[in-house]
Design an enzyme around this catalytic site. Structure first.
Site, PDB file in Angstrom:
ATOM      1  N   TYR A  59       0.706  -1.150  -0.211  1.00  0.00           N
ATOM      2  CA  TYR A  59       0.087   0.119   0.075  1.00  0.00           C
ATOM      3  C   TYR A  59       0.760   1.064   0.010  1.00  0.00           C
ATOM      4  O   TYR A  59       1.879   1.505  -0.860  1.00  0.00           O
ATOM      5  CB  TYR A  59      -1.189  -0.195   1.007  1.00  0.00           C
ATOM      6  CG  TYR A  59      -2.285  -0.842   0.806  1.00  0.00           C
ATOM      7  CD1 TYR A  59      -3.182  -0.327  -0.280  1.00  0.00           C
ATOM      8  CD2 TYR A  59      -2.517  -1.883   1.418  1.00  0.00           C
ATOM      9  CE1 TYR A  59      -4.209  -0.912  -0.605  1.00  0.00           C
ATOM     10  CE2 TYR A  59      -3.721  -2.624   0.966  1.00  0.00           C
ATOM     11  CZ  TYR A  59      -4.670  -2.440  -0.013  1.00  0.00           C
ATOM     12  OH  TYR A  59      -5.605  -2.888  -0.467  1.00  0.00           O
ATOM     13  N   SER A  60       0.837   1.982   0.845  1.00  0.00           N
ATOM     14  CA  SER A  60       1.284   3.559   0.729  1.00  0.00           C
ATOM     15  C   SER A  60       2.853   3.437   0.896  1.00  0.00           C
ATOM     16  O   SER A  60       3.525   4.739   0.948  1.00  0.00           O
ATOM     17  CB  SER A  60       0.602   4.566   1.636  1.00  0.00           C
ATOM     18  OG  SER A  60      -0.694   4.795   1.436  1.00  0.00           O
ATOM     19  N   CYS A  61       3.405   2.416   1.177  1.00  0.00           N
ATOM     20  CA  CYS A  61       5.016   2.537   1.266  1.00  0.00           C
ATOM     21  C   CYS A  61       5.358   2.887  -0.072  1.00  0.00           C
ATOM     22  O   CYS A  61       6.440   3.332  -0.264  1.00  0.00           O
ATOM     23  CB  CYS A  61       5.355   1.097   1.602  1.00  0.00           C
ATOM     24  SG  CYS A  61       5.070   0.319   3.336  1.00  0.00           S
ATOM     25  N   LYS A  63       4.330   5.389  -1.763  1.00  0.00           N
ATOM     26  CA  LYS A  63       4.577   6.826  -1.913  1.00  0.00           C
ATOM     27  C   LYS A  63       5.880   7.150  -1.888  1.00  0.00           C
ATOM     28  O   LYS A  63       6.650   8.301  -2.342  1.00  0.00           O
ATOM     29  CB  LYS A  63       3.553   7.449  -0.822  1.00  0.00           C
ATOM     30  CG  LYS A  63       2.209   7.251  -1.196  1.00  0.00           C
ATOM     31  CD  LYS A  63       1.335   8.233   0.032  1.00  0.00           C
ATOM     32  CE  LYS A  63      -0.227   8.112  -0.608  1.00  0.00           C
ATOM     33  NZ  LYS A  63      -0.845   6.894  -0.364  1.00  0.00           N
ATOM     34  N   TYR A 149      -4.122  14.011   3.921  1.00  0.00           N
ATOM     35  CA  TYR A 149      -3.611  12.990   3.407  1.00  0.00           C
ATOM     36  C   TYR A 149      -4.471  12.692   1.779  1.00  0.00           C
ATOM     37  O   TYR A 149      -5.707  12.624   2.009  1.00  0.00           O
ATOM     38  CB  TYR A 149      -3.724  11.830   4.273  1.00  0.00           C
ATOM     39  CG  TYR A 149      -3.144  10.473   3.604  1.00  0.00           C
ATOM     40  CD1 TYR A 149      -1.626  10.631   3.475  1.00  0.00           C
ATOM     41  CD2 TYR A 149      -3.555   9.182   3.949  1.00  0.00           C
ATOM     42  CE1 TYR A 149      -0.990   9.459   2.863  1.00  0.00           C
ATOM     43  CE2 TYR A 149      -3.098   8.174   3.424  1.00  0.00           C
ATOM     44  CZ  TYR A 149      -1.495   8.189   3.004  1.00  0.00           C
ATOM     45  OH  TYR A 149      -0.869   7.108   2.645  1.00  0.00           O
TER      46      TYR A 149
END
Length: 374
Positions: A59-61, A63, A149
């Site tokens: 997931y947002s890793c 980014k 966010y």
């Protein structure tokens, strides 16, 4: 007990107790891989075990990988943080978005945090369609006035900016400029080819981690994204195969190696990603306070989360990004240290009681590094 042995002991204990289903941990110290451990089950339905090459929805890793791509282009003079996004992507500059800069996008100040309710799995898997949706959005607050966010929009907002500035879609760009040179292509990507699907762990919400339900894997393309749980999305072939630069699919080993380079001033094994000055700029505090979307305290650099006491990253000079389920990757430049955790039980606890915090603390202690928050 050394860091590798201590980590293996903890992982097997967490799996044996039922606290976790399957997970990986990797850590680098001063350019050397000092922890590379895994335990548990990748797919309870088949009994397939986790190994070092099992892929997880991080997931947002992802980014942090997207931010690194943006900074690489800034280092080359191709992107300017203070230029409007519309200078690179003209179609974006409508409905009051003409003043949104690349810096606003990196710091979640663009004012377009949420996708429309009717955004579907099929939209997510179609790059041009997803970018067209983002280009047509209207800010819900004045761009630049607050940081809230942008969970999924972040990826297309910056990813299409990369594509317009460089000519390559961000998945190709990172393969050719970041993960390929680092030797982690196939271990850290925005989306994966169908041939890699058998390597992916089956994810479950914490409350449902002992079930083997797979029906959500077959949800049709017209299913609204908002109706699917994080685990259902993580298991769906459309999500896994899509280029969604707000997310990543990969291994702890691959994610930790990315941050190992950034922890050493942007260079690892002769591969230079960013200049030290660029890293200093990207990881200085850009915004802090209460997040306008989540309502939680936050500190952000340019695209990276910054450490706060009481969290797995801990120290103020640590930077990286976490993701749904307590996956995380980060760099600690002061100690030339990096750490990544990937797991398939999608818990949501970032306190010192969490698995990720406990692992970060145990590894730091074994290596003689300051504990999170110390």
């Amino acid at each position: 007990m050394d860091a590798q042995a201590r980590t293996e002991e903890l992982l097997h204990a967490y799996v044996a107790s039922g606290r976790e289903t399957g997970l990986q941990v990797a850590a680098w110290l001063d350019g050397a891989l000092v922890v590379d451990a895994w335990a548990g089950t990748a797919d309870p339905a088949t009994g397939r075990a986790v190994d070092g090459d099992t892929l997880f929805q991080l997931y947002s890793c992802g980014k942090g990988l997207t931010a690194t791509a943006v900074h690489l282009l800034a280092d080359r003079g191709v992107l300017d943080y203070d230029a409007p996004v519309a200078a690179y992507w003209p179609e974006f500059g409508v409905h009051g978005k003409d003043r949104i800069t690349v810096r606003h996008a990196l710091t979640h100040r663009a004012g377009i945090p949420r996708l429309p309710d009717d955004f579907t799995l099929g939209d997510l898997a179609d790059w041009d369609r997803a970018c067209a949706v983002v280009a047509d959005m209207t800010p819900v607050w004045e761009p630049g006035t607050r940081s809230g966010y942008h969970p999924v929009v972040f990826g297309w907002l910056l990813g299409e900016t990369v594509r317009r500035a460089d000519g390559r879609r961000p998945d190709r760009f990172v393969r050719e400029e970041i993960t390929g040179p680092l030797g982690i292509d196939g271990s850290l990507d925005f989306g994966i080819p169908g041939a890699a699907l058998p390597r992916v762990a089956h994810h479950a919400e914490a409350a449902d981690a002992d079930t083997h339900a797979v029906s959500a894997r077959h949800a049709p393309a017209d299913t609204p994204l908002r109706t699917l749980s994080s685990a259902a999305q993580a298991n769906h072939p459309l999500r896994l195969g899509a280029c969604v630069p707000s997310s990543a699919v990969g291994t702890a080993r691959g994610l930790a190696r990315l941050y190992a380079a950034l922890a050493r001033g942007g260079e690892l094994d002769g591969v230079r990603l960013l200049s030290p000055d660029r890293i200093a700029t990207a990881t200085a505090t850009a915004v802090h306070g209460i997040d306008a979307t989540l309502g939680n305290p936050m500190r952000r650099g340019l695209g990276y989360l910054l450490g706060r006491p009481g969290t797995p990253m801990g120290h103020a000079r640590v930077f990286g990004h976490d993701g749904v389920g307590e996956s995380i990757g980060f760099a600690d430049p002061a100690h030339r240290f990096s750490l990544a955790v990937a797991k398939n039980r999608l818990t949501d606890d970032w306190t010192p009681a969490s698995t990720t915090y406990a692992l970060a603390a145990a590894i730091r202690e074994a290596l003689g590094l300051p504990l999170p928050g110390a």
